[in-house]
Design an enzyme around this catalytic site. Structure first.
Site, PDB file in Angstrom:
ATOM      1  N   ASP A  57       0.863  -1.177   0.000  1.00 29.92           N
ATOM      2  CA  ASP A  57       0.000   0.000   0.000  1.00 29.92           C
ATOM      3  C   ASP A  57       0.901   1.229   0.000  1.00 29.92           C
ATOM      4  O   ASP A  57       1.706   1.408   0.913  1.00 29.92           O
ATOM      5  CB  ASP A  57      -0.882  -0.034   1.249  1.00 29.92           C
ATOM      6  N   ARG A 111       4.672   2.173  10.383  1.00 30.38           N
ATOM      7  CA  ARG A 111       4.668   3.387   9.557  1.00 30.38           C
ATOM      8  C   ARG A 111       5.645   4.385  10.181  1.00 30.38           C
ATOM      9  O   ARG A 111       5.289   5.200  11.035  1.00 30.38           O
ATOM     10  CB  ARG A 111       3.244   3.943   9.445  1.00 30.38           C
ATOM     11  N   GLN A 126      -4.641  -3.764  12.580  1.00 27.19           N
ATOM     12  CA  GLN A 126      -6.031  -3.696  12.146  1.00 27.19           C
ATOM     13  C   GLN A 126      -6.478  -5.049  11.594  1.00 27.19           C
ATOM     14  O   GLN A 126      -5.660  -5.906  11.287  1.00 27.19           O
ATOM     15  CB  GLN A 126      -6.238  -2.608  11.093  1.00 27.19           C
ATOM     16  N   ASP A 238     -14.935   6.317   4.782  1.00 27.54           N
ATOM     17  CA  ASP A 238     -14.398   6.193   6.139  1.00 27.54           C
ATOM     18  C   ASP A 238     -15.553   6.251   7.133  1.00 27.54           C
ATOM     19  O   ASP A 238     -16.481   7.056   6.961  1.00 27.54           O
ATOM     20  CB  ASP A 238     -13.435   7.341   6.464  1.00 27.54           C
ATOM     21  N   GLU A 251     -11.546   8.305  13.330  1.00 24.83           N
ATOM     22  CA  GLU A 251     -11.781   7.318  12.272  1.00 24.83           C
ATOM     23  C   GLU A 251     -11.554   5.917  12.816  1.00 24.83           C
ATOM     24  O   GLU A 251     -10.499   5.627  13.381  1.00 24.83           O
ATOM     25  CB  GLU A 251     -10.842   7.568  11.090  1.00 24.83           C
ATOM     26  N   SER A 254     -11.799   2.229   7.434  1.00 22.10           N
ATOM     27  CA  SER A 254     -11.744   2.743   6.062  1.00 22.10           C
ATOM     28  C   SER A 254     -12.039   1.580   5.127  1.00 22.10           C
ATOM     29  O   SER A 254     -11.557   0.463   5.355  1.00 22.10           O
ATOM     30  CB  SER A 254     -10.364   3.327   5.770  1.00 22.10           C
TER      31      SER A 254
END
Length: 337
Positions: A57, A111, A126, A238, A251, A254
């Site tokens: 991604d 990340r 997730q 989202d 959030e 998504s």
């Protein structure tokens, strides 16, 4: 939000051990419900992929993946995944799943370029899920119905946790409110920041589904970045809820109907990277060798934070934080895992 925000009079309701037990309660209940509602089967998934596969991604296109060389393979370079958005679609075809069936997996990512605060961490965990649909299902009603299903499970989880833990009160509204990014800009024309617009609509509605993310709005800007080669920017969304503990829009999930050949080529052109059409995954979409799918990610730590009414994501996951954040948390008797 600054690096560490401590709400006035915030006191954690659970100690470290109690928190760990409660995290498992949230995850176990939610996972059972969502897999049953969406007809998902658990699979094992990669932690890293090769850059040339085109499977990673690319997020907004500027984040650096964590990469390393494999010694026994002549230092062949691989990248830790940012998410499994593309891998899942390929796996559905490989594993022989049928229309109406889907898969899910526990996705862990690093990340390294994330700017951390109360709700952002360099560690991402997730449930990544993906489900096969027909070409005719590639429409806004399919997206909305899936959003409603995920939201129903979120409400069920909140009810379950409010019964298990007396301090948790139900705050999610019965229905989720749908709005596109362009409609959101039209409602708040004097608010320049997309995140501020999300805050105002989430606070007003309690729970909102923000659709059509990635393309340029009438004001010439994008609401938010999306990689051009998995979500169809006209058919994604989202789920954002109002979180009173921090007075923010949060959030939780998504998702999107994935690109077909036309959407992929158009979005690659808009994103200025048409050359990605030659990568194996993208080529398989253009040659129509992959199934039509809908899929998304649901933040594990995010929903644990929300349902346990925690002030910092570090209270429900183990990560690395700046020293000043650790000191601030300690000063306020907030335990980071």
């Amino acid at each position: 939000m600054s690096k560490m925000y401590i709400p006035e009079d915030y006191v954690p309701a659970l100690n470290l051990k109690e928190t760990q037990i409660a995290i498992k309660e949230v995850k176990d209940f939610f996972q059972r419900q969502i897999t049953a509602e969406l007809n998902l089967h658990r699979v094992s998934a990669p932690l890293f992929v090769t850059p040339e596969s085109g499977l990673n991604d690319n997020l907004n296109g500027v984040e650096r993946p964590v990469a390393f060389g494999i010694k026994e393979q002549d230092d062949r370079e691989v990248e830790v995944v940012h998410s499994l958005a593309k891998w899942k679609r390929m796996a559905l075809g490989r594993y022989g799943f049928s229309v109406g069936e889907g898969l899910y997996t526990d996705m862990n990512a690093i990340r390294r370029d994330e700017e951390t605060d109360n709700i952002h961490s360099i560690f991402v965990d997730q449930w990544d899920w993906e489900k096969i649909i027909t070409k005719e299902d590639r429409n806004i009603e399919t997206l909305k119905e899936t959003v409603r299903t995920v939201y129903k499970v979120l409400r069920k989880t909140e009810k379950y946790m409010s019964i298990k833990y007396d301090y948790i009160q139900e705050i999610l509204p019965k229905d989720i409110f749908f709005i596109t990014t362009q409609e959101l800009e039209d409602v708040f024309p004097d608010v320049s920041s997309p995140k501020e617009r999300e805050y105002y609509i989430a606070k007003a509605k309690g729970a909102v589904c923000i659709m059509q993310i990635g393309d340029v709005l009438e004001n010439g800007e994008r609401h938010d970045g999306r990689a051009p080669d998995y979500d169809d920017w006209s058919l994604n969304a989202d789920i954002v809820v109002y979180y009173p503990v921090l007075d923010i829009a949060l959030e939780l999930s998504s998702m999107g109907i994935r690109v077909d050949k036309d959407a992929l080529l158009s979005q690659l052109e808009k994103a200025g990277c048409p050359e990605r059409a030659e990568l194996p995954f993208q080529k398989a979409i253009i040659e129509e060798k992959l199934p039509y799918t809908i899929g998304g990610g649901i933040g594990q730590s995010r929903i644990c934070m929300f349902f346990l009414r925690k002030a910092h994501i570090g209270e429900v996951q183990s990560s690395m934080w700046p020293e000043e954040v650790v000191q601030e948390a300690t000063a306020h008797e907030i335990s980071l895992l």
